[in-house]
Design a protein around this motif. Structure first.
Motif, PDB file in Angstrom:
ATOM      1  N   GLY A   1       0.807  -1.207   0.000  1.00 18.60           N
ATOM      2  CA  GLY A   1       0.000   0.000   0.000  1.00 18.60           C
ATOM      3  C   GLY A   1       0.843   1.260   0.000  1.00 18.60           C
ATOM      4  N   VAL A   2       1.747   1.384   0.957  1.00 24.42           N
ATOM      5  CA  VAL A   2       2.517   2.624   1.092  1.00 24.42           C
ATOM      6  C   VAL A   2       3.484   2.826  -0.075  1.00 24.42           C
TER       7      VAL A   2
ATOM      8  N   PHE B   1      -1.139   6.793 -19.971  1.00 23.11           N
ATOM      9  CA  PHE B   1       0.012   5.893 -19.989  1.00 23.11           C
ATOM     10  C   PHE B   1       0.494   5.608 -18.575  1.00 23.11           C
ATOM     11  N   ILE B   2       0.568   6.684 -17.761  1.00 27.95           N
ATOM     12  CA  ILE B   2       1.080   6.507 -16.400  1.00 27.95           C
ATOM     13  C   ILE B   2       0.119   5.688 -15.564  1.00 27.95           C
ATOM     14  N   SER B   3      -1.189   5.839 -15.791  1.00 21.28           N
ATOM     15  CA  SER B   3      -2.112   5.039 -14.978  1.00 21.28           C
ATOM     16  C   SER B   3      -1.942   3.553 -15.281  1.00 21.28           C
ATOM     17  N   CYS B   4      -1.740   3.203 -16.579  1.00 18.22           N
ATOM     18  CA  CYS B   4      -1.494   1.788 -16.893  1.00 18.22           C
ATOM     19  C   CYS B   4      -0.210   1.295 -16.239  1.00 18.22           C
ATOM     20  N   VAL B   5       0.867   2.082 -16.381  1.00 21.19           N
ATOM     21  CA  VAL B   5       2.163   1.666 -15.836  1.00 21.19           C
ATOM     22  C   VAL B   5       2.086   1.484 -14.331  1.00 21.19           C
ATOM     23  N   VAL B   6       1.384   2.413 -13.667  1.00 17.22           N
ATOM     24  CA  VAL B   6       1.332   2.392 -12.210  1.00 17.22           C
ATOM     25  C   VAL B   6       0.546   1.186 -11.708  1.00 17.22           C
ATOM     26  N   VAL B   7      -0.547   0.847 -12.417  1.00 22.13           N
ATOM     27  CA  VAL B   7      -1.300  -0.330 -11.978  1.00 22.13           C
ATOM     28  C   VAL B   7      -0.475  -1.595 -12.163  1.00 22.13           C
ATOM     29  N   VAL B   8       0.275  -1.672 -13.282  1.00 22.81           N
ATOM     30  CA  VAL B   8       1.116  -2.852 -13.490  1.00 22.81           C
ATOM     31  C   VAL B   8       2.201  -2.935 -12.418  1.00 22.81           C
ATOM     32  N   ILE B   9       2.831  -1.797 -12.111  1.00 25.31           N
ATOM     33  CA  ILE B   9       3.874  -1.796 -11.073  1.00 25.31           C
ATOM     34  C   ILE B   9       3.283  -2.211  -9.725  1.00 25.31           C
ATOM     35  N   GLY B  10       2.099  -1.660  -9.395  1.00 22.50           N
ATOM     36  CA  GLY B  10       1.496  -1.965  -8.111  1.00 22.50           C
ATOM     37  C   GLY B  10       1.147  -3.433  -7.968  1.00 22.50           C
ATOM     38  N   GLY B  11       0.481  -3.981  -8.993  1.00 21.59           N
ATOM     39  CA  GLY B  11       0.135  -5.396  -8.922  1.00 21.59           C
ATOM     40  C   GLY B  11       1.363  -6.274  -8.890  1.00 21.59           C
TER      41      GLY B  11
ATOM     42  N   VAL C   1      -0.286 -13.260  -1.341  1.00 17.93           N
ATOM     43  CA  VAL C   1      -0.207 -12.789  -2.727  1.00 17.93           C
ATOM     44  C   VAL C   1      -1.471 -12.018  -3.072  1.00 17.93           C
ATOM     45  N   LEU C   2      -2.611 -12.583  -2.646  1.00 17.50           N
ATOM     46  CA  LEU C   2      -3.896 -11.949  -2.934  1.00 17.50           C
ATOM     47  C   LEU C   2      -3.981 -10.576  -2.263  1.00 17.50           C
ATOM     48  N   ALA C   3      -3.633 -10.528  -0.976  1.00 15.81           N
ATOM     49  CA  ALA C   3      -3.707  -9.258  -0.250  1.00 15.81           C
ATOM     50  C   ALA C   3      -2.752  -8.240  -0.839  1.00 15.81           C
ATOM     51  N   GLY C   4      -1.540  -8.688  -1.181  1.00 13.12           N
ATOM     52  CA  GLY C   4      -0.565  -7.757  -1.749  1.00 13.12           C
ATOM     53  C   GLY C   4      -1.008  -7.211  -3.084  1.00 13.12           C
ATOM     54  N   PHE C   5      -1.596  -8.066  -3.921  1.00 12.47           N
ATOM     55  CA  PHE C   5      -2.052  -7.605  -5.235  1.00 12.47           C
ATOM     56  C   PHE C   5      -3.137  -6.560  -5.094  1.00 12.47           C
ATOM     57  N   PHE C   6      -4.125  -6.858  -4.226  1.00 12.32           N
ATOM     58  CA  PHE C   6      -5.248  -5.924  -4.078  1.00 12.32           C
ATOM     59  C   PHE C   6      -4.779  -4.583  -3.533  1.00 12.32           C
ATOM     60  N   HIS C   7      -3.992  -4.620  -2.447  1.00 10.70           N
ATOM     61  CA  HIS C   7      -3.600  -3.355  -1.843  1.00 10.70           C
ATOM     62  C   HIS C   7      -2.615  -2.591  -2.704  1.00 10.70           C
ATOM     63  N   GLY C   8      -1.808  -3.318  -3.474  1.00 16.55           N
ATOM     64  CA  GLY C   8      -0.894  -2.615  -4.376  1.00 16.55           C
ATOM     65  C   GLY C   8      -1.640  -1.859  -5.452  1.00 16.55           C
ATOM     66  N   THR C   9      -2.651  -2.500  -6.041  1.00 17.40           N
ATOM     67  CA  THR C   9      -3.408  -1.825  -7.094  1.00 17.40           C
ATOM     68  C   THR C   9      -4.167  -0.629  -6.543  1.00 17.40           C
ATOM     69  N   VAL C  10      -4.852  -0.836  -5.406  1.00 14.93           N
ATOM     70  CA  VAL C  10      -5.628   0.262  -4.827  1.00 14.93           C
ATOM     71  C   VAL C  10      -4.726   1.415  -4.418  1.00 14.93           C
ATOM     72  N   GLY C  11      -3.570   1.089  -3.808  1.00 14.42           N
ATOM     73  CA  GLY C  11      -2.653   2.142  -3.388  1.00 14.42           C
ATOM     74  C   GLY C  11      -2.117   2.926  -4.559  1.00 14.42           C
ATOM     75  N   ALA C  12      -1.794   2.239  -5.653  1.00 12.80           N
ATOM     76  CA  ALA C  12      -1.243   2.943  -6.808  1.00 12.80           C
ATOM     77  C   ALA C  12      -2.277   3.881  -7.409  1.00 12.80           C
ATOM     78  N   LEU C  13      -3.526   3.403  -7.540  1.00 11.59           N
ATOM     79  CA  LEU C  13      -4.556   4.269  -8.123  1.00 11.59           C
ATOM     80  C   LEU C  13      -4.844   5.467  -7.228  1.00 11.59           C
ATOM     81  N   MET C  14      -4.825   5.236  -5.905  1.00 11.85           N
ATOM     82  CA  MET C  14      -5.102   6.338  -4.997  1.00 11.85           C
ATOM     83  C   MET C  14      -3.997   7.369  -5.002  1.00 11.85           C
ATOM     84  N   GLY C  15      -2.755   6.910  -5.114  1.00  8.66           N
ATOM     85  CA  GLY C  15      -1.649   7.859  -5.197  1.00  8.66           C
ATOM     86  C   GLY C  15      -1.752   8.703  -6.441  1.00  8.66           C
ATOM     87  N   MET C  16      -2.150   8.074  -7.553  1.00 10.74           N
ATOM     88  CA  MET C  16      -2.309   8.861  -8.773  1.00 10.74           C
ATOM     89  C   MET C  16      -3.439   9.872  -8.633  1.00 10.74           C
ATOM     90  N   MET C  17      -4.513   9.471  -7.914  1.00 16.96           N
ATOM     91  CA  MET C  17      -5.633  10.389  -7.718  1.00 16.96           C
ATOM     92  C   MET C  17      -5.203  11.598  -6.891  1.00 16.96           C
TER      93      MET C  17
END
Lengths: 154, 124
Positions: free
Chosen positions: A44-45, A64-74, A89-105
């Motif tokens: 997440g962080v 472009f950056i939103s795609c890259v960031v989601v891939v990096i997060g997952g 793995v499941l928890a890390g994937f979910f929180h990584g994606t959500v954290g990356a999108l929120m940081g971009m927001m």
């Protein structure tokens, strides 16, 4: 200002790699629950910081950056979770994606506050708020990863 | 309200297992950070950056205060939850178009989460 943001991004990446190496060394000591909590907090962080800094660095290529960031997060969530067990793995994937999108927001809102019906700002105030927020997120990353580093020793 | 519930949880903390402790620290940290962020952004809409910082620090503090009663891992859970909600809350509050109904909804959610917390501790 760009140099400051770039330096902060590199600093975050370095800290994340150091913590990953430390975690990989002590992977035999983990219990199940602890692995899941570490995967959640770390991904997440770390991805929040990466997403915000990448958007602040290159605000012209938002899609472009939103795609890259989601891939990096997952990807980083899956990697940090796969050290321990499969449900981390499941928890890390979910929180990584959500954290990356929120940081971009957060980066988008800082850059253009009238998206959220906040009053618009001029150039000097924009630079000041970018620097304040960037250093605050760096401080947050340092304190969280330091807490995790300390928890590996306990 | 926060101090009353802190006292209540602290009195009964020997009875609470780690699963309930994790959920308590998540809920309390997240709701406290969200309410702080939304109310502050309604009050001072010109200081977005500082309100984000203040609500994040509030969420971290309260989440780790409640999580620190049980375990080191519940502390980490409360910390993460409070930080995430605190970073999101001013954006939610600003994009809700400053309506009074939304404040009522947030306050109701805050109160209901405390009621559920008391019920869960009593029945655990």
């Amino acid at each position: 200002m760009e140099h400051y943001v770039l330096g902060s991004l590199l600093f975050t990446l370095l800290l994340g790699l150091l913590l990953f190496r430390k975690m990989f060394q002590s992977r035999k000591l983990f219990s199940d629950r602890f692995g899941m909590i570490v995967a959640t907090t770390y991904s997440g962080v770390f991805n929040f910081s990466i997403g915000m800094h990448l958007y602040l660095l290159l605000p012209d290529y938002a899609e472009f950056i939103s795609c890259v960031v989601v891939v990096i997060g997952g990807g980083s969530g899956v990697i940090i979770g796969s050290i321990v067990k499969f449900h981390s793995v499941l928890a890390g994937f979910f929180h990584g994606t959500v954290g990356a999108l929120m940081g971009m927001m957060l980066g988008v809102v800082v850059y253009n506050p009238s998206l959220c019906r906040l009053p618009a700002v001029n150039e000097a105030m924009l630079n000041q708020s970018i620097i304040v927020l960037s250093s605050f997120i760096s401080f947050l990353t340092v304190s969280t990863l330091g807490l995790l580093y300390y928890s590996f020793k306990v | 309200m926060m101090s009353i519930s802190y006292y209540y949880v602290n009195k009964n903390r020997k009875l609470i297992g780690f699963q309930l402790g994790m959920n308590i620290s998540t809920i309390i940290g997240g709701m406290a950070a969200m309410t702080t962020g939304i109310l502050l952004i309604y009050q001072y809409p010109f200081h977005f950056t500082w309100i984000t910082i203040i609500s994040t620090l509030t969420g971290i503090f309260i989440g780790s205060l409640f999580g620190g009663m049980f375990d080191y891992q519940t502390l980490l859970t409360g910390y993460g939850s409070g930080m995430t909600m605190g970073l999101m809350a001013p954006m939610i509050g600003a994009s809700a178009n400053f309506s009074t109904l939304f404040i009522g909804l947030v306050e109701a959610a805050f109160g209901i989460s405390f009621i559920i917390l008391f019920l869960a501790i009593r029945n655990s």
